[in-house]
Each structure stands twice: as C-alpha cells, then as structure tokens.
Design an enzyme around this catalytic site. Structure first.
Site, PDB file in Angstrom:
ATOM      1  N   LYS A   1       0.871  -1.171   0.000  1.00  0.00           N
ATOM      2  CA  LYS A   1       0.000   0.000   0.000  1.00  0.00           C
ATOM      3  C   LYS A   1       0.910   1.222   0.000  1.00  0.00           C
ATOM      4  O   LYS A   1       1.632   1.475   0.966  1.00  0.00           O
ATOM      5  CB  LYS A   1      -0.914   0.007   1.227  1.00  0.00           C
ATOM      6  CG  LYS A   1      -1.850   1.209   1.259  1.00  0.00           C
ATOM      7  CD  LYS A   1      -2.556   1.336   2.589  1.00  0.00           C
ATOM      8  CE  LYS A   1      -3.287   2.668   2.653  1.00  0.00           C
ATOM      9  NZ  LYS A   1      -3.802   2.951   4.021  1.00  0.00           N
TER      10      LYS A   1
ATOM     11  N   GLY B   1      -8.013   9.518   9.594  1.00  0.00           N
ATOM     12  CA  GLY B   1      -8.327   9.635  11.011  1.00  0.00           C
ATOM     13  C   GLY B   1      -9.336  10.706  11.367  1.00  0.00           C
ATOM     14  O   GLY B   1      -9.622  10.920  12.544  1.00  0.00           O
TER      15      GLY B   1
ATOM     16  N   ALA C   1      -9.457   5.828   4.187  1.00  0.00           N
ATOM     17  CA  ALA C   1      -9.248   6.991   5.056  1.00  0.00           C
ATOM     18  C   ALA C   1     -10.511   7.832   5.232  1.00  0.00           C
ATOM     19  O   ALA C   1     -11.282   8.032   4.297  1.00  0.00           O
ATOM     20  CB  ALA C   1      -8.116   7.872   4.550  1.00  0.00           C
ATOM     21  N   GLY C   2     -10.681   8.309   6.457  1.00  0.00           N
ATOM     22  CA  GLY C   2     -11.742   9.255   6.774  1.00  0.00           C
ATOM     23  C   GLY C   2     -13.069   8.652   7.163  1.00  0.00           C
ATOM     24  O   GLY C   2     -13.991   9.376   7.558  1.00  0.00           O
TER      25      GLY C   2
ATOM     26  N   ASN D   1      -9.241   2.230   9.831  1.00  0.00           N
ATOM     27  CA  ASN D   1      -8.502   1.863  11.039  1.00  0.00           C
ATOM     28  C   ASN D   1      -9.085   2.550  12.268  1.00  0.00           C
ATOM     29  O   ASN D   1      -9.610   1.924  13.178  1.00  0.00           O
ATOM     30  CB  ASN D   1      -7.033   2.221  10.868  1.00  0.00           C
ATOM     31  CG  ASN D   1      -6.139   1.737  12.009  1.00  0.00           C
ATOM     32  OD1 ASN D   1      -4.939   1.572  11.825  1.00  0.00           O
ATOM     33  ND2 ASN D   1      -6.658   1.497  13.193  1.00  0.00           N
ATOM     34  N   SER D   2      -8.997   3.895  12.289  1.00  0.00           N
ATOM     35  CA  SER D   2      -9.323   4.647  13.498  1.00  0.00           C
ATOM     36  C   SER D   2     -10.733   4.407  14.003  1.00  0.00           C
ATOM     37  O   SER D   2     -10.961   4.350  15.221  1.00  0.00           O
ATOM     38  CB  SER D   2      -9.114   6.146  13.247  1.00  0.00           C
ATOM     39  OG  SER D   2      -7.776   6.419  12.897  1.00  0.00           O
TER      40      SER D   2
END
Length: 298
Positions: free
Chosen positions: A137, A198, A225-226, A247-248
């Site tokens: 990635k 994040g 992301a986001g 992830n977050s």
C-alpha cells in the site's frame, strides 16, 4: 505493457468478477450493476480471491488481544500495517507478523509516514524482504496537516515499484486524472480517500467517487481513510466501490470488536444494496400505489 485508462473503460478487468456496468438509460448518478446470474460473493484482487470487502488497519489498538478480537469480528481477510511506524515504536516486525498470521489474514504492508518517493520505494523493498509479499500500500504524504497524498511523488514511486515487480495499492486523491495517470504507470488497484486520515468525516466528496466508478468500471476501487461510522461504509459500497479500508473508527471505538462487526455488516449491506440496484432519487413525490380512474361519489 501496462493498461491505459481507455483499456479499463473498454471492458472489465480480468481480475474482477463483479464490476458495475451501466444499463441503457442509466446516468452517472444512477449506474446499476447487471442482475446477478451467478454467485458474486467472491472477488479477486492482486491475484487473490476474497469474500470479505473489509480491509482493516492495525494501529492504535489498546492491546494485541483487542486487535486480534477486532480482526476476527470484522471478518477481514486483509489487514494493513505501517512498517515505518511499527519499527519507530520499537515493535519487532516478526512478532507482529506472527500475530497477523495467527488470525489467518493476509498482510498488506504500507509506507505510511513517507514524504518522498525515494523513502517510499526503500520502505517497500524492506517490506517485501521482511514479509515475502509483492503487495504494498503506497502512501506518500504531501501535506503534514491533512496528510493528503502528494500526487507527483506518488506517481514517481508507483512507476518505479511497478517496474520492480510490486502489486501497488496507491493511496490517492479522488481526482480522476491523477487516478488515470496511476493506471498508466501500471497500477491495477486504486485507493482513493474518503476524507483526511483519522478525521472520521466520512465521504466528503461522494460525487468524485461516483465519477471514478463510472469512468473506471474495470478498476478495483477501495475507499481508504476518513471513514467514521458504518453509515459511511454503507454509502461507499452503495456507490459501487469494491471495498473499504479503515482503522481509526474501529481502533478508537469504546468496543473495537463490536464496532468491527458493525462495519462488517454495514459493508455487506451496502454491497448487497448496490447489487440489488438502489432506486433513483426523485425531485418530486411519486405515489407508491398508483390509482386508476376517478373515485365514484355517491
């Protein structure tokens, strides 16, 4: 020879079994997949067959045990890990890799934290040596505040890594032209952002993602992301994107394992809705029960 954007637009990729196709009369805002003539639960990416469309990050979990529980609850078959950040925190890459292998998931190393193509290329080669995988990635940060990808350094790194035999998963903006250039460089997968990493903002520009899906119908698109809640993941999948990486939203939840399951169900629901064909929005009310003729007054 690498495929060009025209090649992608002319037909479906041989790697993907279930990309959306426009029907007669469909618009970019209302593109639907063909009706299901066979089991489409499996899909292929990077030479591997998957059933899950949930890619999960592995950073910031309270403990290794919680991470393992979250991976199990998510059903994710691919997890990603930033080698640079892992080593910076003093963790042994081998120990972490053993933890991931114990879950049965495939590892997608990433170059998070790199700011130049040279850094990213070097880290990618380290990851291939450590984990014996061609997958990478590719992340190259262009702005320290938004962590927005640098499109120029990203393209330079992707071009070289493709030549070096990597299957490159580039974390990129949702800009069509930038994405086309990455395809020209030999990338077979794109990972456009939903919002800054994040931030939990969800899809800040769903129109751009819709355009990518419509213009690049044979390219695996993974929103990265986001993402803040399962509702964001549902929206991404209803747009026809192939998978979601986050992830977050799981790692920072009060109960990461339960949140991972919530995302799993949301991603499955959104994909199923896309395959079924979400109804088009209307500007005016449309009666759900048509009435023929006129009422008879006595």
């Amino acid at each position: 020879m690498s495929a060009t954007p025209r090649d992608w637009e002319a037909g479906r990729s041989a790697q993907v079994k279930e990309e959306p196709a426009k029907r007669a009369g469909d618009t970019e805002q209302n593109a639907r997949p063909p009706s299901r003539a066979h089991d489409q639960s499996e899909w292929q990416i990077g030479g591997r067959t998957l059933t899950s469309r949930f890619f999960l990050g592995t950073a910031s979990y309270p403990s290794p045990q919680v991470l393992q529980e979250a991976i199990a609850a998510s059903g994710a078959q691919v997890v990603t890990m930033g080698l640079r950040r892992q080593l910076a925190h003093g963790a042994e890459a081998g120990d972490f890799f053993a933890l991931i292998k114990a879950t049965g998931a495939d590892l997608l190393p990433n170059t998070a934290g790199c700011h130049t193509a040279r850094e990213a290329i070097t880290l990618a080669h380290m990851a291939r040596e450590l984990f014996d995988t061609k997958w990478i990635k590719l992340e190259v940060v262009g702005d320290a505040h938004t962590l927005q990808p640098d499109p120029f350094e990203l393209l330079t790194a992707a071009t070289q890594l493709v030549k070096d035999g990597f299957d490159v998963f580039p974390y990129c903006m949702d800009d069509l032209v930038s994405c086309q250039r990455l395809l020209d460089a030999g990338c077979n997968i794109l990972m456009p952002w939903g919002a800054p990493i994040g931030s939990g903002q969800g899809l800040v520009n769903p129109g751009a993602l819709r355009t990518l899906r419509a213009r690049l119908p044979g390219v695996p698109l993974i929103v990265d992301a986001g993402i803040g809640s399962p509702a964001d993941a549902v929206q991404a999948m209803e747009l026809g994107l192939d998978a979601v990486l986050l992830n977050s939203a799981v790692a920072h939840a009060v109960d990461p394992a339960r949140m991972a399951r919530a995302f799993k169900l949301g991603i499955e629901s959104g994909r199923l809705a896309f395959e079924a064909g979400v109804m088009a929005r209307q500007d005016m009310a449309v009666a759900s029960t048509p009435v023929a003729g006129h009422p008879i007054l006595l």
